[in-house]
Enzyme design. Structure first.
Site, mmCIF file in Angstrom:
data_model
loop_
_atom_site.group_PDB
_atom_site.id
_atom_site.type_symbol
_atom_site.label_atom_id
_atom_site.label_comp_id
_atom_site.label_asym_id
_atom_site.label_seq_id
_atom_site.Cartn_x
_atom_site.Cartn_y
_atom_site.Cartn_z
ATOM 1 N N LEU A 27 60.435 -79.241 -37.675
ATOM 2 C CA LEU A 27 60.405 -78.260 -38.747
ATOM 3 C C LEU A 27 60.585 -79.006 -40.063
ATOM 4 O O LEU A 27 61.213 -80.067 -40.106
ATOM 5 C CB LEU A 27 61.531 -77.227 -38.599
ATOM 6 C CG LEU A 27 61.426 -76.226 -37.451
ATOM 7 C CD1 LEU A 27 62.661 -75.335 -37.425
ATOM 8 C CD2 LEU A 27 60.172 -75.376 -37.576
ATOM 9 N N ASP A 28 60.040 -78.457 -41.121
ATOM 10 C CA ASP A 28 60.199 -79.026 -42.445
ATOM 11 C C ASP A 28 61.678 -79.090 -42.816
ATOM 12 O O ASP A 28 62.493 -78.287 -42.353
ATOM 13 C CB ASP A 28 59.435 -78.148 -43.448
ATOM 14 C CG ASP A 28 59.529 -78.665 -44.860
ATOM 15 O OD1 ASP A 28 58.717 -79.525 -45.218
ATOM 16 O OD2 ASP A 28 60.425 -78.214 -45.603
ATOM 17 N N LYS A 29 62.027 -80.029 -43.652
ATOM 18 C CA LYS A 29 63.413 -80.228 -44.082
ATOM 19 C C LYS A 29 64.065 -78.929 -44.547
ATOM 20 O O LYS A 29 65.211 -78.628 -44.204
ATOM 21 C CB LYS A 29 63.451 -81.268 -45.208
ATOM 22 C CG LYS A 29 64.814 -81.424 -45.879
ATOM 23 C CD LYS A 29 64.728 -82.362 -47.070
ATOM 24 C CE LYS A 29 66.042 -82.401 -47.816
ATOM 25 N NZ LYS A 29 65.952 -83.261 -49.034
ATOM 26 N N ASN A 82 58.591 -84.493 -44.267
ATOM 27 C CA ASN A 82 58.428 -83.124 -44.711
ATOM 28 C C ASN A 82 57.289 -82.398 -44.011
ATOM 29 O O ASN A 82 56.922 -81.307 -44.396
ATOM 30 C CB ASN A 82 58.203 -83.110 -46.226
ATOM 31 C CG ASN A 82 59.398 -83.667 -46.964
ATOM 32 O OD1 ASN A 82 60.525 -83.341 -46.640
ATOM 33 N ND2 ASN A 82 59.164 -84.526 -47.936
#
Length: 352
Positions: free
Chosen positions: A159-161, A11
């Site tokens: 990139l974050d989930k 994350n």
């Protein structure tokens, strides 16, 4: 603890995948070819790989590129660009529909949807973006992957989930090294669109505050304003649309720290809309009446994630040396939420 660490890495948003390892040459070191010097210090790395890394710009001496026959001298600092290790698993290629916006022999630009984890790890062995990239790049016409080596899957940033937006993927080691260096040197142009609770008083500004791990909640990050901990993080922002209750804001990253935009926005009192980790998933502006609460909940239901989108990406092409710039549309869920708030605000103004 190991499982928690790997899960946490899934994350991390916008953190670079590469980092520099430095070696300071001993004062008593005799002149020696750099490839031979590094062979003695980099276990399990062949001379051929070291020479390739030198040619690709992945190894620097005092910040400058050098040739394999360069002779190291006492006091010089050797910087080696290495990939961070998140999991030692072999990446298995998996068929996946990828939204590719641009492609050439060296790289591709893709748009990542919400809900897609970028890198495999504990609890996410399969179904990640890297699995899909490995499948896409394993064709006969693009012989990039060798033995399903995860280090050859082309990833140079993440990139974050639950963050949507543009990512660049390298298709060979030369491109990977040069792109990684641009990310590390903060020369890549990255612009985000984000929906915030409320609207910052200053319509444009810069947030400069160290970001580090939260002392109590280990999966979270926090700002250390005095700079006593964490790493320097700089976010430039500009309000694009003030809807009183929420606002659409442009953020430009100067650095790439974990959860940087989300943490910085919370720090100035305007968390990202529906960001469950940093307090954006509750009413922070407006009344407490039932009808309003239901309206906000409907908005949350429309975008069950933090309202954050990596809109633009710009960098110098490693091969052509030309500057490239890519732009993407605001995702549908963010657009629908903004339309809903616009209608709500207009209705309120009419009633007033």
């Amino acid at each position: 603890m190991a499982e928690e660490y790997l899960e946490e890495q899934q994350n991390d948003s916008e953190e670079e995948v590469f980092q520099y390892r430095t070696i300071t040459i001993d004062p008593k070191q005799k002149p020696l070819r750099i490839d031979k010097f590094l062979m003695d210090r980099l276990e399990y790395v062949s001379r051929h790989k070291i020479q390739n890394a030198l040619r690709d710009g992945g190894i620097l001496v005092d910040g400058q590129e050098v040739k394999p026959n360069h002779k190291v001298k006492p006091g010089q600092v050797v910087s080696i660009l290495v990939k961070k290790q998140y999991t030692s698993d072999i990446v298995q290629p998996e068929p996946m529909e990828l939204d590719i916006r641009y492609e050439d022999d060296d790289l591709l630009i893709l748009h990542k949807p919400s809900g897609l984890v970028v890198h495999p790890g504990i609890g996410n062995r399969a179904g990640t973006l890297v699995n899909g990239i490995a499948w896409y790049l394993s064709g006969e016409n693009i012989p990039v992957l060798e033995g399903n080596d995860p280090d050859r899957a082309g990833l140079v940033h993440r990139l974050d989930k639950d963050t949507t937006g543009l990512m660049v993927i390298a298709k060979n080691s030369y491109t990977m090294m040069h792109l990684a260096k641009q990310f590390h040197d903060h020369t890549v142009k990255r612009e985000y669109n984000v929906i915030l609770w409320g609207c910052p008083e200053e319509k444009a500004g810069t947030i400069d505050g160290n970001i580090g791990r939260h002392p109590r909640f280990r999966k979270m990050r926090t700002v250390f304003p005095e700079g006593e901990e964490g790493k320097r993080a700089v976010t430039h922002y500009e309000v694009l649309e003030d809807l009183y209750y929420v606002s659409l804001v442009k953020c430009v990253l100067e650095t790439g720290r974990t959860h940087q935009i989300r943490v910085h926005m919370k720090y100035i009192g305007h968390p990202v809309f529906n960001d469950t980790m940093y307090g954006g998933d509750r009413i922070l502006k407006g009344t407490v009446f039932t009808k309003y609460r239901q309206f906000v909940q409907n908005c949350f239901d429309m975008i069950p994630r933090q309202a954050l989108h990596a809109r633009t990406l710009g960098f110098v092409h490693p091969r052509t040396k030309k500057e490239m710039f890519f732009d993407s549309e605001l995702p549908e869920d963010m657009q629908r939420v903004l339309d809903k708030w616009r209608n709500y605000l207009n209705t309120r103004k009419t009633l007033d």
